[in-house]
Enzyme design. Structure first.
Site, PDB file in Angstrom:
ATOM      1  N   CYS A 163     -25.316  -7.309  30.538  1.00 54.72           N
ATOM      2  CA  CYS A 163     -25.606  -8.620  30.294  1.00 54.72           C
ATOM      3  C   CYS A 163     -25.686  -8.660  28.562  1.00 54.72           C
ATOM      4  CB  CYS A 163     -27.219  -8.948  30.740  1.00 54.72           C
ATOM      5  SG  CYS A 163     -28.313  -7.599  29.827  1.00 54.72           S
TER       6      CYS A 163
ATOM      7  N   HIS B  14     -16.721  -3.713  13.605  1.00 49.16           N
ATOM      8  CA  HIS B  14     -16.562  -2.655  14.588  1.00 49.16           C
ATOM      9  C   HIS B  14     -18.039  -2.153  15.225  1.00 49.16           C
ATOM     10  CE1 HIS B  14     -12.296  -1.015  13.095  1.00 49.16           C
ATOM     11  NE2 HIS B  14     -12.332  -2.251  13.882  1.00 49.16           N
TER      12      HIS B  14
ATOM     13  N   GLY C 256     -10.935   2.924   1.003  1.00 46.71           N
ATOM     14  CA  GLY C 256     -11.199   3.713   2.023  1.00 46.71           C
ATOM     15  C   GLY C 256     -10.894   3.333   3.431  1.00 46.71           C
TER      16      GLY C 256
ATOM     17  N   GLN D 274     -15.560  -1.876   8.399  1.00 43.03           N
ATOM     18  CA  GLN D 274     -15.250  -1.212   9.794  1.00 43.03           C
ATOM     19  C   GLN D 274     -16.390  -0.289   9.975  1.00 43.03           C
ATOM     20  OE1 GLN D 274     -10.552  -0.554  10.172  1.00 43.03           O
ATOM     21  NE2 GLN D 274     -11.129  -0.544   7.855  1.00 43.03           N
ATOM     22  N   ASN D 275     -17.089   0.384   9.219  1.00 45.13           N
ATOM     23  CA  ASN D 275     -17.976   1.308   9.136  1.00 45.13           C
ATOM     24  C   ASN D 275     -19.259   0.598   9.949  1.00 45.13           C
ATOM     25  OD1 ASN D 275     -16.163   2.611   7.505  1.00 45.13           O
ATOM     26  ND2 ASN D 275     -17.432   2.366   5.547  1.00 45.13           N
TER      27      ASN D 275
ATOM     28  N   CYS E 217     -26.433  -3.909  26.430  1.00 43.68           N
ATOM     29  CA  CYS E 217     -26.269  -3.489  27.607  1.00 43.68           C
ATOM     30  C   CYS E 217     -24.887  -3.835  28.293  1.00 43.68           C
ATOM     31  CB  CYS E 217     -27.282  -4.492  28.538  1.00 43.68           C
ATOM     32  SG  CYS E 217     -26.802  -4.541  30.312  1.00 43.68           S
TER      33      CYS E 217
ATOM     34  N   CYS F 186     -30.621  -0.837  31.065  1.00 47.51           N
ATOM     35  CA  CYS F 186     -31.405  -2.295  30.513  1.00 47.51           C
ATOM     36  C   CYS F 186     -32.682  -2.852  31.350  1.00 47.51           C
ATOM     37  CB  CYS F 186     -29.926  -3.572  30.546  1.00 47.51           C
ATOM     38  SG  CYS F 186     -30.586  -5.096  30.174  1.00 47.51           S
TER      39      CYS F 186
ATOM     40  N   ARG G 109     -24.467  10.915  15.555  1.00 48.51           N
ATOM     41  CA  ARG G 109     -23.789  10.250  14.382  1.00 48.51           C
ATOM     42  C   ARG G 109     -24.748   9.303  13.598  1.00 48.51           C
ATOM     43  NH1 ARG G 109     -18.591   6.964  15.815  1.00 48.51           N
ATOM     44  NH2 ARG G 109     -18.610   6.600  13.529  1.00 48.51           N
TER      45      ARG G 109
HETATM   46  N1  APR Z   1     -12.830   7.208  -1.537  1.00 52.54           N
HETATM   47  C1  APR Z   1     -11.790   6.216  -1.025  1.00 52.54           C
HETATM   48  N2  APR Z   1     -11.032   6.384   0.127  1.00 52.54           N
HETATM   49  C2  APR Z   1     -11.179   7.713   0.657  1.00 52.54           C
HETATM   50  C3  APR Z   1     -12.049   8.545   0.285  1.00 52.54           C
HETATM   51  C4  APR Z   1     -12.899   8.261  -0.783  1.00 52.54           C
HETATM   52  N3  APR Z   1     -13.764   9.256  -1.190  1.00 52.54           N
HETATM   53  N4  APR Z   1     -12.117   9.937   1.132  1.00 52.54           N
HETATM   54  C5  APR Z   1     -10.882   9.263   1.867  1.00 52.54           C
HETATM   55  N5  APR Z   1     -10.365   8.274   1.921  1.00 52.54           N
HETATM   56  C6  APR Z   1      -9.577   7.245   2.341  1.00 52.54           C
HETATM   57  C7  APR Z   1      -8.484   8.213   3.342  1.00 52.54           C
HETATM   58  O1  APR Z   1      -7.162   8.523   2.345  1.00 52.54           O
HETATM   59  C8  APR Z   1      -8.178   7.269   4.448  1.00 52.54           C
HETATM   60  O2  APR Z   1      -6.941   6.430   3.819  1.00 52.54           O
HETATM   61  O3  APR Z   1     -10.192   6.652   3.347  1.00 52.54           O
HETATM   62  C9  APR Z   1      -9.307   6.471   4.459  1.00 52.54           C
HETATM   63  C10 APR Z   1     -10.013   6.783   5.852  1.00 52.54           C
HETATM   64  O4  APR Z   1      -9.108   6.354   6.804  1.00 52.54           O
HETATM   65  P1  APR Z   1      -9.753   6.519   8.298  1.00 52.54           P
HETATM   66  O5  APR Z   1     -10.471   8.007   8.589  1.00 52.54           O
HETATM   67  O6  APR Z   1      -8.581   6.139   9.351  1.00 52.54           O
HETATM   68  O7  APR Z   1     -10.812   5.453   8.485  1.00 52.54           O
HETATM   69  P2  APR Z   1     -10.794   3.994   8.892  1.00 52.54           P
HETATM   70  O8  APR Z   1      -9.575   3.501   8.261  1.00 52.54           O
HETATM   71  O9  APR Z   1     -12.102   3.290   8.369  1.00 52.54           O
HETATM   72  O10 APR Z   1     -10.503   3.939  10.389  1.00 52.54           O
HETATM   73  C11 APR Z   1     -10.672   2.544  11.048  1.00 52.54           C
HETATM   74  O11 APR Z   1     -10.566   3.892  13.050  1.00 52.54           O
HETATM   75  O12 APR Z   1     -11.399   5.506  14.747  1.00 52.54           O
HETATM   76  C12 APR Z   1     -11.470   4.103  14.174  1.00 52.54           C
HETATM   77  O13 APR Z   1     -13.335   2.540  14.494  1.00 52.54           O
HETATM   78  C13 APR Z   1     -12.856   3.762  13.701  1.00 52.54           C
HETATM   79  O14 APR Z   1     -13.614   2.127  12.193  1.00 52.54           O
HETATM   80  C14 APR Z   1     -12.459   3.148  12.278  1.00 52.54           C
HETATM   81  C15 APR Z   1     -11.186   2.846  12.410  1.00 52.54           C
END
Ligand code: APR
Length: 244
Positions: free
Chosen positions: A137, A126, A188, A108-109, A134, A148, A77
């Protein structure tokens, strides 16, 4: 209720106006912001959790039962994130910080694309794919050591896994930003994973204008002040005219 083109255009105008008047803008982003950079989201039909098991790859139990498998998956990733380029949505948010007096991104990204686009105040609730931590620690490293060097503990990705607490100082700063902002853009995210998904309600209770940008409806949509149905890379540049 369907939104006519006129309604959508009026909503965009109103959001632009609120951004122009705002002293502090906060933006909560999720995987959808990086979708147009070629990075898969988690819960879309072709998303990461449709192909991989979060229990195996994004939990402490999964890591302890097979550390190499988890480290390899995060290395994969990380390589995808490093190859990806920030898109017009990331660049628009970076431009926004030069238009409003105070601009905070709560993401959250874990891909660091906001920072690579030039955003300066980014709260990673996140964690991120660049660092390892680690398990014993909590020492942070950016090399590929698996044990570590300081204490001999297992090094693990510095990403928050299911069932784990978010970095307390970072999340407190995110809550404070949502309490103080005039406008919160929620872009998003499926708004399903707590406690990050609680942040829009912190902003709403504090009287902020909460604007959702998402091509799909989410559980937040009926509660948002306004909702713009569109993609991040298409909508955000229209909200920040100065961005190119
Ligand atoms: N532009 C805007 N939104 C979009 C696009 C785009 N091009 N493509 C998809 N989406 C939207 C989808 O409709 C959905 O609502 O982005 C959202 C993605 O949702 P998730 O896949 O659930 O991602 P996220 O909300 O970031 O997940 C939260 O869950 O698995 C954990 O730690 C992970 O940080 C992540 C958290």
């Amino acid at each position: 209720m369907t939104t006519s083109h006129n309604d959508a255009s009026a909503t965009m105008d109103l959001v632009r106006q609120r951004l122009a008047e705002a002293h502090h803008v906060c933006i909560l982003t999720g995987a959808g912001v990086s979708a147009e950079s070629g990075i898969a989201t988690f819960r879309d039909p072709d998303g990461i959790w449709a192909r991989f098991s979060p229990q195996e790859l994004a939990s402490m139990d999964g890591f302890m039962s097979n550390p190499d498998r988890v480290r390899d998956w995060y290395a994969h990733r990380k390589a995808i994130a490093e190859t990806a380029q920030p898109n017009a949505g990331h660049r628009a948010l970076a431009a926004l910080q030069d238009v409003v007096p105070e601009c905070t991104i709560v993401t959250q990204n874990v891909d660091r694309l906001h920072q690579r686009a030039g955003s300066r105040r980014v709260l990673e609730v996140h964690g991120n794919l660049i660092e390892n931590r680690c398990n014993d620690c909590s020492k942070i490293r950016t090399d590929d050591e698996i044990m570590c060097p300081d204490c001999g503990g297992l090094m693990r990705p510095n990403v928050v896994w299911f069932g784990e607490n978010l970095p307390a100082d970072v999340f407190q700063a995110a809550e404070e930003a949502c309490r103080r902002c005039d406008v919160l853009l929620v872009v998003g995210t499926s708004a399903e994973v707590y406690p990050a998904a609680s942040l829009p309600y912190v902003a709403l209770r504090a009287g902020a204008t909460v604007v959702e940008v998402n091509p799909n409806q989410t559980s937040l949509t009926p509660h948002a002040t306004m909702a713009i149905h569109g993609t991040s890379a298409d909508v955000l540049p229209q909200l920040v005219p100065e961005s190119v």
